[in-house]
Design a protein around this motif. Structure first.
Motif, PDB file in Angstrom:
ATOM      1  N   LEU A  19       0.825  -1.213   0.000  1.00 51.23           N
ATOM      2  CA  LEU A  19       0.000   0.000   0.000  1.00 51.23           C
ATOM      3  C   LEU A  19       0.856   1.259   0.000  1.00 51.23           C
ATOM      4  N   LEU A  20       1.944   1.245   0.763  1.00 49.29           N
ATOM      5  CA  LEU A  20       2.846   2.402   0.794  1.00 49.29           C
ATOM      6  C   LEU A  20       3.487   2.636  -0.565  1.00 49.29           C
ATOM      7  N   ALA A  21       3.783   1.549  -1.281  1.00 50.96           N
ATOM      8  CA  ALA A  21       4.374   1.682  -2.609  1.00 50.96           C
ATOM      9  C   ALA A  21       3.359   2.210  -3.617  1.00 50.96           C
ATOM     10  N   LEU A  22       2.126   1.719  -3.527  1.00 53.27           N
ATOM     11  CA  LEU A  22       1.084   2.188  -4.440  1.00 53.27           C
ATOM     12  C   LEU A  22       0.848   3.671  -4.264  1.00 53.27           C
ATOM     13  N   ASN A  23       0.786   4.104  -3.010  1.00 52.80           N
ATOM     14  CA  ASN A  23       0.659   5.520  -2.692  1.00 52.80           C
ATOM     15  C   ASN A  23       0.912   5.716  -1.199  1.00 52.80           C
ATOM     16  N   PRO A  24       1.859   6.590  -0.832  1.00 54.82           N
ATOM     17  CA  PRO A  24       2.182   6.791   0.591  1.00 54.82           C
ATOM     18  C   PRO A  24       0.984   7.182   1.434  1.00 54.82           C
ATOM     19  N   TRP A  25       0.096   8.015   0.887  1.00 49.31           N
ATOM     20  CA  TRP A  25      -1.073   8.434   1.663  1.00 49.31           C
ATOM     21  C   TRP A  25      -2.016   7.274   1.938  1.00 49.31           C
ATOM     22  N   LEU A  26      -2.136   6.389   0.960  1.00 50.16           N
ATOM     23  CA  LEU A  26      -2.962   5.188   1.140  1.00 50.16           C
ATOM     24  C   LEU A  26      -2.382   4.323   2.245  1.00 50.16           C
ATOM     25  N   GLY A  27      -1.069   4.108   2.205  1.00 51.71           N
ATOM     26  CA  GLY A  27      -0.414   3.302   3.229  1.00 51.71           C
ATOM     27  C   GLY A  27      -0.513   3.938   4.607  1.00 51.71           C
ATOM     28  N   LEU A  28      -0.301   5.239   4.679  1.00 47.29           N
ATOM     29  CA  LEU A  28      -0.346   5.930   5.970  1.00 47.29           C
ATOM     30  C   LEU A  28      -1.745   5.914   6.567  1.00 47.29           C
ATOM     31  N   ALA A  29      -2.759   6.103   5.736  1.00 47.92           N
ATOM     32  CA  ALA A  29      -4.138   6.071   6.227  1.00 47.92           C
ATOM     33  C   ALA A  29      -4.474   4.703   6.809  1.00 47.92           C
ATOM     34  N   THR A  30      -4.042   3.652   6.122  1.00 49.51           N
ATOM     35  CA  THR A  30      -4.286   2.288   6.601  1.00 49.51           C
ATOM     36  C   THR A  30      -3.494   2.006   7.870  1.00 49.51           C
ATOM     37  N   LEU A  31      -2.246   2.483   7.905  1.00 51.31           N
ATOM     38  CA  LEU A  31      -1.409   2.289   9.088  1.00 51.31           C
ATOM     39  C   LEU A  31      -1.991   2.995  10.304  1.00 51.31           C
ATOM     40  N   VAL A  32      -2.460   4.217  10.114  1.00 51.80           N
ATOM     41  CA  VAL A  32      -3.064   4.962  11.224  1.00 51.80           C
ATOM     42  C   VAL A  32      -4.292   4.222  11.750  1.00 51.80           C
ATOM     43  N   THR A  33      -5.072   3.661  10.840  1.00 53.38           N
ATOM     44  CA  THR A  33      -6.250   2.882  11.256  1.00 53.38           C
ATOM     45  C   THR A  33      -5.819   1.715  12.127  1.00 53.38           C
ATOM     46  N   TRP A  34      -4.765   1.003  11.683  1.00 48.79           N
ATOM     47  CA  TRP A  34      -4.250  -0.125  12.466  1.00 48.79           C
ATOM     48  C   TRP A  34      -3.777   0.341  13.839  1.00 48.79           C
ATOM     49  N   LEU A  35      -3.025   1.415  13.885  1.00 47.32           N
ATOM     50  CA  LEU A  35      -2.466   1.910  15.146  1.00 47.32           C
ATOM     51  C   LEU A  35      -3.554   2.333  16.133  1.00 47.32           C
ATOM     52  N   VAL A  36      -4.566   2.999  15.643  1.00 43.14           N
ATOM     53  CA  VAL A  36      -5.648   3.462  16.517  1.00 43.14           C
ATOM     54  C   VAL A  36      -6.378   2.276  17.147  1.00 43.14           C
ATOM     55  N   VAL A  37      -6.714   1.278  16.329  1.00 45.69           N
ATOM     56  CA  VAL A  37      -7.432   0.103  16.834  1.00 45.69           C
ATOM     57  C   VAL A  37      -6.541  -0.717  17.764  1.00 45.69           C
ATOM     58  N   ALA A  38      -5.270  -0.875  17.375  1.00 50.15           N
ATOM     59  CA  ALA A  38      -4.341  -1.647  18.197  1.00 50.15           C
ATOM     60  C   ALA A  38      -4.120  -0.977  19.551  1.00 50.15           C
ATOM     61  N   TYR A  39      -3.992   0.331  19.564  1.00 48.79           N
ATOM     62  CA  TYR A  39      -3.789   1.067  20.817  1.00 48.79           C
ATOM     63  C   TYR A  39      -5.025   0.988  21.705  1.00 48.79           C
ATOM     64  N   ALA A  40      -6.185   1.053  21.089  1.00 46.71           N
ATOM     65  CA  ALA A  40      -7.435   1.066  21.859  1.00 46.71           C
ATOM     66  C   ALA A  40      -7.786  -0.303  22.432  1.00 46.71           C
ATOM     67  N   PHE A  41      -7.531  -1.355  21.668  1.00 50.01           N
ATOM     68  CA  PHE A  41      -7.983  -2.684  22.079  1.00 50.01           C
ATOM     69  C   PHE A  41      -6.857  -3.680  22.362  1.00 50.01           C
ATOM     70  N   ARG A  42      -5.625  -3.371  21.943  1.00 50.11           N
ATOM     71  CA  ARG A  42      -4.457  -4.230  22.195  1.00 50.11           C
ATOM     72  C   ARG A  42      -4.552  -5.585  21.508  1.00 50.11           C
ATOM     73  N   TYR A  43      -5.303  -5.636  20.426  1.00 54.72           N
ATOM     74  CA  TYR A  43      -5.389  -6.859  19.636  1.00 54.72           C
ATOM     75  C   TYR A  43      -4.843  -6.581  18.242  1.00 54.72           C
ATOM     76  N   SER A  44      -3.728  -7.197  17.902  1.00 57.47           N
ATOM     77  CA  SER A  44      -3.139  -7.007  16.578  1.00 57.47           C
ATOM     78  C   SER A  44      -4.074  -7.524  15.486  1.00 57.47           C
ATOM     79  N   SER A  45      -4.694  -8.658  15.731  1.00 60.06           N
ATOM     80  CA  SER A  45      -5.573  -9.255  14.723  1.00 60.06           C
ATOM     81  C   SER A  45      -6.789  -8.373  14.445  1.00 60.06           C
ATOM     82  N   LEU A  46      -7.385  -7.820  15.497  1.00 53.50           N
ATOM     83  CA  LEU A  46      -8.546  -6.943  15.323  1.00 53.50           C
ATOM     84  C   LEU A  46      -8.153  -5.697  14.537  1.00 53.50           C
ATOM     85  N   ALA A  47      -6.981  -5.153  14.864  1.00 51.99           N
ATOM     86  CA  ALA A  47      -6.495  -3.972  14.150  1.00 51.99           C
ATOM     87  C   ALA A  47      -6.276  -4.279  12.676  1.00 51.99           C
TER      88      ALA A  47
END
Length: 211
Positions: free
Chosen positions: A117-145
């Motif tokens: 995703l980062l290679a396709l477009n940095p903004w696409l990768g960053l948006a997806t990464l931020v989504t993962w980080l927010v969910v992971a921080y809130a719930f502490r489940y890597s799989s859910l994130a």
């Protein structure tokens, strides 16, 4: 011909399992033999080695980024189109899931998908990464994130670029990633899923004996 060669090359790059390679370098057990049995950064972290987990994450993400970036960067010289880029993106991801170098036993593809995703477009990768980080921080489940981020990735792509060949590659990667997390989904529902940073019972017991 170039499309076929690039797709094969991408699959071979994706087949390099950094979880296994890094674990050997660090003198750790094969990540396929403990915890979730998944050769990925989260499971390597259960070994207690943060360094090994970080290098696994970097390696798996880098290979996804490299395969796609090289194809996009030399697309004009190689005379390939968006469809080829989409195939390369899928091939490197599939290589991680079913690596030819490791008897087709691979990881779930979260880090490699991020690299793609980062290679396709940095903004696409960053948006997806931020989504993962927010969910992971809130719930502490890597799989859910990973599951939630994978659901949002095609949405982000469609919102930013519309429906084109790479969109379908991202959509299929997301579907495969969710499928690979079927067991985790069951564990989440049953309340048995391990949280980020937790060690497997076997590793915890081994560590206790060494004290």
């Amino acid at each position: 011909m170039n499309t076929l060669l690039l797709t094969i090359a991408a699959y071979l790059i994706g087949s390099i399992s950094f979880a296994v390679v890094v674990s050997k370098i660090y003198g750790l057990d094969d990540p396929r033999t403990y915890g979730s049995g998944n050769p990925g950064a989260t499971n390597v972290l259960r070994s207690g080695s943060k360094g090994a987990a970080i290098w696994t994450l970097i390696g798996d993400a880098f290979k996804g980024w490299l395969a796609v970036w090289l194809t996009m960067h030399f697309a004009r010289e190689l005379q390939v189109d968006d469809a080829t880029i989409a195939l390369v993106a899928l091939a490197v991801f599939i290589g991680h899931l079913w690596p030819v170098f490791f008897r087709f036993v691979g990881g779930k593809g979260v880090a490699t998908a991020l690299g793609v995703l980062l290679a396709l477009n940095p903004w696409l990768g960053l948006a997806t990464l931020v989504t993962w980080l927010v969910v992971a921080y809130a719930f502490r489940y890597s799989s859910l994130a990973a599951l939630i981020a994978s659901l949002f990735a095609p949405f982000y792509y469609g919102l930013l670029f519309g429906v084109e060949p790479q969109f379908f590659a991202v959509l299929l990667m997301s579907a495969l990633l969710i499928w690979r997390h079927a067991k985790n989904i069951g564990n989440l529902i049953a309340g048995k899923e391990s949280r980020i940073g937790s060690k497997s019972k076997e590793k915890a017991a081994t560590a206790a004996k060494k004290k």
